[in-house]
Enzyme design. Sequence first.
Site, PDB file in Angstrom:
ATOM      1  CD  GLU A   1       6.601  11.451  -9.465  1.00  0.00           C
ATOM      2  OE1 GLU A   1       6.197  10.434  -8.362  1.00  0.00           O
ATOM      3  OE2 GLU A   1       6.601  11.794 -10.163  1.00  0.00           O
TER       4      GLU A   1
ATOM      5  CE  LYS B   1       0.882   5.165  -1.871  1.00  0.00           C
ATOM      6  NZ  LYS B   1       1.317   4.434  -1.378  1.00  0.00           N
TER       7      LYS B   1
ATOM      8  CG  ASP C   1       5.588  -0.304   1.556  1.00  0.00           C
ATOM      9  OD1 ASP C   1       5.213   1.189   2.245  1.00  0.00           O
ATOM     10  OD2 ASP C   1       5.096  -1.050   2.121  1.00  0.00           O
TER      11      ASP C   1
ATOM     12  CE1 TYR D   1       8.067  10.357  -2.691  1.00  0.00           C
ATOM     13  CE2 TYR D   1       6.620  12.390  -3.022  1.00  0.00           C
ATOM     14  CZ  TYR D   1       7.218  11.052  -2.611  1.00  0.00           C
ATOM     15  OH  TYR D   1       6.479  11.220  -0.895  1.00  0.00           O
TER      16      TYR D   1
ATOM     17  CE  LYS E   1      -1.835   0.301  -1.617  1.00  0.00           C
ATOM     18  NZ  LYS E   1      -2.125   1.345  -1.103  1.00  0.00           N
TER      19      LYS E   1
ATOM     20  CB  CYS F   1      19.074 -29.807  18.944  1.00  0.00           C
ATOM     21  SG  CYS F   1      19.292 -29.619  17.913  1.00  0.00           S
TER      22      CYS F   1
ATOM     23  CB  CYS G   1      21.953 -33.558  18.458  1.00  0.00           C
ATOM     24  SG  CYS G   1      20.956 -32.194  18.935  1.00  0.00           S
TER      25      CYS G   1
ATOM     26  CB  CYS H   1      21.206 -26.539  18.235  1.00  0.00           C
ATOM     27  SG  CYS H   1      22.199 -28.641  19.006  1.00  0.00           S
TER      28      CYS H   1
ATOM     29  CB  CYS I   1      23.544 -31.480  16.798  1.00  0.00           C
ATOM     30  SG  CYS I   1      22.062 -30.618  15.461  1.00  0.00           S
TER      31      CYS I   1
HETATM   32  S1  IVH Z   1       2.914  12.185  -4.462  1.00  0.00           S
HETATM   33  C1  IVH Z   1       1.091  15.810  -2.765  1.00  0.00           C
HETATM   34  N1  IVH Z   1       4.960  10.428  -4.663  1.00  0.00           N
HETATM   35  O1  IVH Z   1       2.806   7.294  -0.894  1.00  0.00           O
HETATM   36  C2  IVH Z   1       1.646  14.413  -3.472  1.00  0.00           C
HETATM   37  N2  IVH Z   1       4.261   9.916  -3.211  1.00  0.00           N
HETATM   38  O2  IVH Z   1      -0.355   7.189   0.406  1.00  0.00           O
HETATM   39  C3  IVH Z   1       1.226  13.309  -2.689  1.00  0.00           C
HETATM   40  N3  IVH Z   1       5.354   7.855  -1.725  1.00  0.00           N
HETATM   41  O3  IVH Z   1       2.493  10.072   2.097  1.00  0.00           O
HETATM   42  C4  IVH Z   1       2.507  12.378  -2.489  1.00  0.00           C
HETATM   43  N4  IVH Z   1       5.969   7.617  -3.257  1.00  0.00           N
HETATM   44  O4  IVH Z   1       5.300   8.706   1.455  1.00  0.00           O
HETATM   45  C5  IVH Z   1       4.567  10.741  -4.214  1.00  0.00           C
HETATM   46  N5  IVH Z   1       6.544   9.053  -6.328  1.00  0.00           N
HETATM   47  C6  IVH Z   1       5.768   9.148  -5.174  1.00  0.00           C
HETATM   48  C7  IVH Z   1       5.811   8.422  -4.173  1.00  0.00           C
HETATM   49  C8  IVH Z   1       4.253   8.270  -2.995  1.00  0.00           C
HETATM   50  C9  IVH Z   1       6.054   6.699  -2.634  1.00  0.00           C
HETATM   51  C10 IVH Z   1       4.536   7.731  -0.701  1.00  0.00           C
HETATM   52  C11 IVH Z   1       4.039   8.986  -0.019  1.00  0.00           C
HETATM   53  C12 IVH Z   1       3.199   9.159   0.316  1.00  0.00           C
HETATM   54  C13 IVH Z   1       2.388   7.918   0.461  1.00  0.00           C
HETATM   55  C14 IVH Z   1       0.952   9.105  -0.030  1.00  0.00           C
END
Ligand code: IVH
Length: 673
Positions: free
Chosen positions: A115, A117, A119, A231, A318, A412, A415, A430, A435
């Site tokens: 999945e 991750k 932000d 999720y 990551k 500015c 100008c 400005c 200008c």
């Molecule tokens: S699973 C036990 N799945 O990432 C489950 N986390 O660095 C642990 N996050 O605090 C989390 N997308 O806020 C999971 N598809 C995803 C995610 C996800 C974003 C975030 C989540 C967590 C952080 C961990």
Amino acid sequence: MQIDPQRQRLEELRREINQHNYRYHVMDDPVISDYEYDQLMAELSQIEVEHPEWVTPDSPTRRAGATPADRFTKVRHPGPVLSLGNAFNTAGVRAWYDRIRRLEEDVAQADFVVEPKIDGLTVVLHYRDGLFIQGATRGDGEIGEDITANLRTIRALPLRIPVDPAGPAALPYLVVRGEVFMTIRDFEKLNHRLQEGGQRTYLNPRNTAAGSLRQLDPSLTATRPLTLLTYEIVSAEGDLPATQSEMLDYLRELGFPVVEWSRCEDIDQAIAEAQAWSDRRDQLPYEADGVVIKINDLGLDNDLGVVGKDPRGSIAFKFPAREVTTRLLDIGVNVGRTGVLTPYAILDPVVIGGVVVRQATLHNFDYIAVKDIRRGDRVLVKRAGDVIPYVIGPVEAVRTGEEQIYVPPQLCPTCGEPVEHLAGEVAWYCVNSACPAQLIRNLEHFVSRGAMDIAGLGIKIVEQLVTAGLVKDVADLYTLQKDELLQLEGFAEKKADNILQAIEASKERPLSRLITALGIRGVGEVMAADLARSFQDLSALASASFADLQTLEGIGPNIAQAIVDWFARPANQQVLEKLHAAGVWPRAEKPAAAQGSPQTLSGMTFVITGTLPTWKREDAKEFIEAHGGKLSESVSKKTSYLIFGADPGSKYQKAQSLGVPVIDEEGLRKLAE
Ligand code: IVH
């Protein structure tokens, strides 16, 4: 027992609206227009106003209305809200896999789910008997903050599950985990809006989402384009699916927005999939800092247990960091159309995520001061998704002492005129309409479609005219001579004639267009049309006082001040004189007066709600304007009358609560006699 038909209608509306919310916010596939949606909401609100005893916390109308909290109360999570271990490359993922295979031999046969991750911010959502009853932040993983009222404002969040009654039943108690975030597009739109209004812009989508979610006043959260993807099921009463992929399917069937995911047969496939995500990172509509690789079998995942706060059964892969350091060579300043000065960093070119970055935004002068960013500093720069790169801050540890503290310009940069600061805004402006930097942007706006609509006068020609010194303000367009144009590169007889003709034709544009074209801060097309209805010509508008302007519907103190200031500036007065002399001086059309209708509604503002018996909305508008009145969209204390027809919306209640008199179509005719 007989069921009240209104009650039945209420239930029907809630069901329908929930379906539309789901289609719009989760499936991204709306089947009705925003207008139709608003109509359904208005009808539902109306019934709820009449029957407050029928209001339930899961009603779609409850998404925005709660009152601000003093502070958030703490909530204990039903189980630990875990974090994740990290891997920074494929070797890290393999090392994780080898570790857990040694712990549990079944891992060797395991399949995986991958999945993104996202932000954003983790949220923990509680549903009791299908009803959303509480939502919390992650906090320290054991105790979070109760942000239920704010979460209710997020349209993607189902207030009742299952969304589709034909879907599987929801368990009596279900706690779902998800991520609240803002898409990159929505974030940039929001920042653009804030910047145009001279307001402080936000750093990145995540910070913006975090700030929006933790507003004490939910009505502020409601104005922010937050969304959600889920999720995980944290806790539940009853039997749950045995695998992560079935769990995600189950969440989707209940009506939750669910992260995109793919199932992989083995670790090699999972790694390849993670790499594929990494490669298309820039195409994602949201910021993702990696992918999560999860053991699909939830029983096995459970057996593997937890190290600290990290479940052994999942790992975050990551993406390479998009933050690098480089030297800040200089700070440049852009001048926008409204004169806003925006500082930007001129960088020693650096590659971030495969793209050469030479410039980055510094947001505003306050930001530079607060972060103490100095010329010559080594700075940390971030490029994420499609977001414009920005300077995070200086690396103070490597300062040599040669760095220079930055002082924002008093004049500015283009100008040389003094810059100004408005109380309550972070921006510096400005204010010299002549200008050159501003002039180019101003001219671009002046000739644009919604303004004077001068065909053929594109940005390139605008720049040529300014650079050649032929145009020093917008009014100079009207005294351009053919031989002057012929001196410019790329101009021949025909092109010059066409442009001059288009300029001449623009003299016929109505007053509202000319007001728009002036580019007064905060005055867009709609407001310009309102002003054109209230003022006979630009002289009348120029002599309007701050107090006069504020009596007009929709004009607050900031805009009233911006208008007064614009007309007070000598350079602008000169432009007006030149426009007048050139015959660019439209007068407001008062068709009604010309046809001889008595101006009996002069100075009055009306709002319509519901369906009128004989008039369409347009007919009523024409009638009101013909008698000197004005039609507005929303009810306020300044509204003179609310005209109501069949099935009035929530405006009716609003009018009553504000003491605005309410009349029907017949009443309006009488009033105009
Ligand atoms: S699973 C036990 N799945 O990432 C489950 N986390 O660095 C642990 N996050 O605090 C989390 N997308 O806020 C999971 N598809 C995803 C995610 C996800 C974003 C975030 C989540 C967590 C952080 C961990």
